[in-house]
Design an enzyme around this catalytic site. Structure first.
Site, PDB file in Angstrom:
ATOM      1  N   ALA A  63      28.935  31.464  53.090  1.00  0.00           N
ATOM      2  CA  ALA A  63      30.033  32.028  52.309  1.00  0.00           C
ATOM      3  C   ALA A  63      29.321  32.410  50.811  1.00  0.00           C
ATOM      4  O   ALA A  63      29.304  33.355  50.430  1.00  0.00           O
ATOM      5  CB  ALA A  63      31.215  31.490  52.290  1.00  0.00           C
ATOM      6  N   LYS A  64      28.809  31.129  50.336  1.00  0.00           N
ATOM      7  CA  LYS A  64      28.344  31.143  48.964  1.00  0.00           C
ATOM      8  C   LYS A  64      27.129  32.156  48.703  1.00  0.00           C
ATOM      9  O   LYS A  64      26.950  32.907  47.911  1.00  0.00           O
ATOM     10  CB  LYS A  64      27.888  29.990  48.547  1.00  0.00           C
ATOM     11  CG  LYS A  64      29.395  29.148  48.310  1.00  0.00           C
ATOM     12  CD  LYS A  64      30.501  29.830  47.313  1.00  0.00           C
ATOM     13  CE  LYS A  64      31.567  28.904  46.865  1.00  0.00           C
ATOM     14  NZ  LYS A  64      32.360  29.718  46.117  1.00  0.00           N
ATOM     15  N   GLY A 103      42.304  31.271  42.158  1.00  0.00           N
ATOM     16  CA  GLY A 103      41.965  29.683  42.429  1.00  0.00           C
ATOM     17  C   GLY A 103      42.050  29.003  40.971  1.00  0.00           C
ATOM     18  O   GLY A 103      41.449  28.091  40.872  1.00  0.00           O
ATOM     19  N   ALA A 104      43.110  29.600  40.169  1.00  0.00           N
ATOM     20  CA  ALA A 104      42.959  29.083  38.684  1.00  0.00           C
ATOM     21  C   ALA A 104      44.117  28.061  38.439  1.00  0.00           C
ATOM     22  O   ALA A 104      44.412  27.514  37.330  1.00  0.00           O
ATOM     23  CB  ALA A 104      43.493  30.277  37.928  1.00  0.00           C
ATOM     24  N   TYR A 111      30.388  27.003  54.332  1.00  0.00           N
ATOM     25  CA  TYR A 111      30.439  27.012  52.767  1.00  0.00           C
ATOM     26  C   TYR A 111      29.008  27.728  52.080  1.00  0.00           C
ATOM     27  O   TYR A 111      29.276  28.552  51.205  1.00  0.00           O
ATOM     28  CB  TYR A 111      30.837  25.700  52.087  1.00  0.00           C
ATOM     29  CG  TYR A 111      30.814  25.673  50.590  1.00  0.00           C
ATOM     30  CD1 TYR A 111      32.103  26.127  50.100  1.00  0.00           C
ATOM     31  CD2 TYR A 111      29.860  25.256  49.661  1.00  0.00           C
ATOM     32  CE1 TYR A 111      32.416  26.051  48.702  1.00  0.00           C
ATOM     33  CE2 TYR A 111      30.007  25.236  48.490  1.00  0.00           C
ATOM     34  CZ  TYR A 111      31.316  25.717  48.055  1.00  0.00           C
ATOM     35  OH  TYR A 111      31.678  25.639  46.557  1.00  0.00           O
ATOM     36  N   ALA A 112      27.980  27.214  52.546  1.00  0.00           N
ATOM     37  CA  ALA A 112      26.629  27.601  52.310  1.00  0.00           C
ATOM     38  C   ALA A 112      26.593  29.367  52.441  1.00  0.00           C
ATOM     39  O   ALA A 112      26.143  29.895  51.751  1.00  0.00           O
ATOM     40  CB  ALA A 112      25.483  26.790  52.918  1.00  0.00           C
ATOM     41  N   ASP A 141      47.854  34.704  48.660  1.00  0.00           N
ATOM     42  CA  ASP A 141      46.958  34.182  49.323  1.00  0.00           C
ATOM     43  C   ASP A 141      45.622  35.384  49.360  1.00  0.00           C
ATOM     44  O   ASP A 141      45.870  36.487  49.688  1.00  0.00           O
ATOM     45  CB  ASP A 141      47.530  34.101  51.011  1.00  0.00           C
ATOM     46  CG  ASP A 141      46.452  33.906  51.905  1.00  0.00           C
ATOM     47  OD1 ASP A 141      45.100  33.803  51.614  1.00  0.00           O
ATOM     48  OD2 ASP A 141      46.687  33.780  53.193  1.00  0.00           O
ATOM     49  N   VAL A 142      44.606  35.114  48.793  1.00  0.00           N
ATOM     50  CA  VAL A 142      43.395  36.021  48.467  1.00  0.00           C
ATOM     51  C   VAL A 142      42.800  36.614  50.048  1.00  0.00           C
ATOM     52  O   VAL A 142      42.307  37.700  49.813  1.00  0.00           O
ATOM     53  CB  VAL A 142      42.242  35.582  47.588  1.00  0.00           C
ATOM     54  CG1 VAL A 142      43.036  35.220  46.355  1.00  0.00           C
ATOM     55  CG2 VAL A 142      41.487  34.377  48.482  1.00  0.00           C
ATOM     56  N   ARG A 145      43.543  24.799  39.061  1.00  0.00           N
ATOM     57  CA  ARG A 145      42.819  23.276  38.873  1.00  0.00           C
ATOM     58  C   ARG A 145      41.357  23.642  38.628  1.00  0.00           C
ATOM     59  O   ARG A 145      40.818  24.784  39.018  1.00  0.00           O
ATOM     60  CB  ARG A 145      43.111  22.257  39.741  1.00  0.00           C
ATOM     61  CG  ARG A 145      42.770  22.912  41.273  1.00  0.00           C
ATOM     62  CD  ARG A 145      43.153  21.747  42.464  1.00  0.00           C
ATOM     63  NE  ARG A 145      44.567  21.876  42.460  1.00  0.00           N
ATOM     64  CZ  ARG A 145      45.249  22.781  43.036  1.00  0.00           C
ATOM     65  NH1 ARG A 145      44.612  23.859  43.786  1.00  0.00           N
ATOM     66  NH2 ARG A 145      46.440  22.879  43.256  1.00  0.00           N
TER      67      ARG A 145
END
Length: 253
Positions: free
Chosen positions: A157-158, A13-14, A154-155, A63-64, A16
């Protein structure tokens, strides 16, 4: 440079934001950097910035969340730059919505990029790290791991990345590999601009409102996070593993 030996760093994801800032910081520290994003073209501006500053970098499309794509990307990094000794799992997406409006696709997309992606990249890179007897894995979590309205996916996953980080630290420590996580608070990026749009606020107003709640009275910048990642990626951090560092301008509950 801040480390005693030049290594190969792979940052996902580098193209930006935090990922680009991290790639540029690691290059400034003397590392050769693989700039991974969905397409090679997307990563070229980051590579150009690194090369303009005298560093060495390579853009790779990946695509990771795709097993074959990850294997191919890591193999390409090893062949063209050298075996990866530093991995920064930064790739991420937002699919924010309240739970009753959140689709299964919203859930799956976020889990696949953040969690599956970090798993696949770490599994592929650790082979090279074990052989070298050295490795640094840094995962990007978030203050949202503590819970945030409209971000159930998102929460989760993080928060999952924090448990993943601690488990990697336990399993890989005997091979000279450390694993740590950086959990940013509010950082001015395209992703937070998307959040502002979602809640119907101008981004400048959104940032000012956020800064009023932050003890240092400003929002974070991508370089603030890159600085923390660079420490965990350094040889100086060899006795630091399994940690989650909140970089949020103040303490969090």
């Amino acid at each position: 440079m801040s480390t005693t030996e030049q290594r190969v760093a792979l940052v996902t994801g580098a193209a930006r934001g935090i990922g680009a800032a991290t790639a540029e910081r690691l290059a400034a520290d003397g590392h050769r950097v693989a700039v991974l994003d969905l397409t090679e073209e997307a990563g070229q501006p980051t590579v150009a910035a690194i090369e303009a500053a005298g560093g060495s970098a390579l853009a790779i499309g990946c695509d990771v969340s795709d097993t074959d794509a990850v294997s191919a990307a890591v193999a390409q990094v090893a062949e063209r730059l050298g075996p990866p000794g530093i991995l920064v799992n930064n790739a991420g997406v937002l699919r924010d919505n309240l739970l009753f409006k959140m689709s299964e696709a919203d859930w799956d997309t976020v889990m696949n990029v953040h969690l599956r992606g970090a798993f696949l990249m770490s599994r592929a890179c650790q082979q090279h790290m074990v052989e070298a007897g050295f490795g640094r894995i840094v995962n990007l979590s978030s203050s949202s791991a503590l819970g945030n309205r409209g971000q159930a996916n998102y929460a989760a996953a993080k928060a999952g990345l924090q448990g993943f980080t601690k488990t990697l630290a336990i399993e890989l420590g005997k091979f000279g590999i450390t694993a740590n996580a950086v959990a940013p608070g509010f950082v001015a990026t395209e992703m937070t601009a998307q959040t502002a749009q979602r809640v119907g606020m101008a981004f400048d107003d959104f940032q000012r409102a956020a800064a009023e709640q932050i003890p240092v009275r400003r929002v974070g910048q991508p370089a603030d996070i890159a600085n923390a990642v660079a420490f965990f990626a350094s040889e100086a951090a060899g006795y630091v593993s399994g940690q989650v560092l909140y970089v949020a301008g103040g303490p969090l509950d």
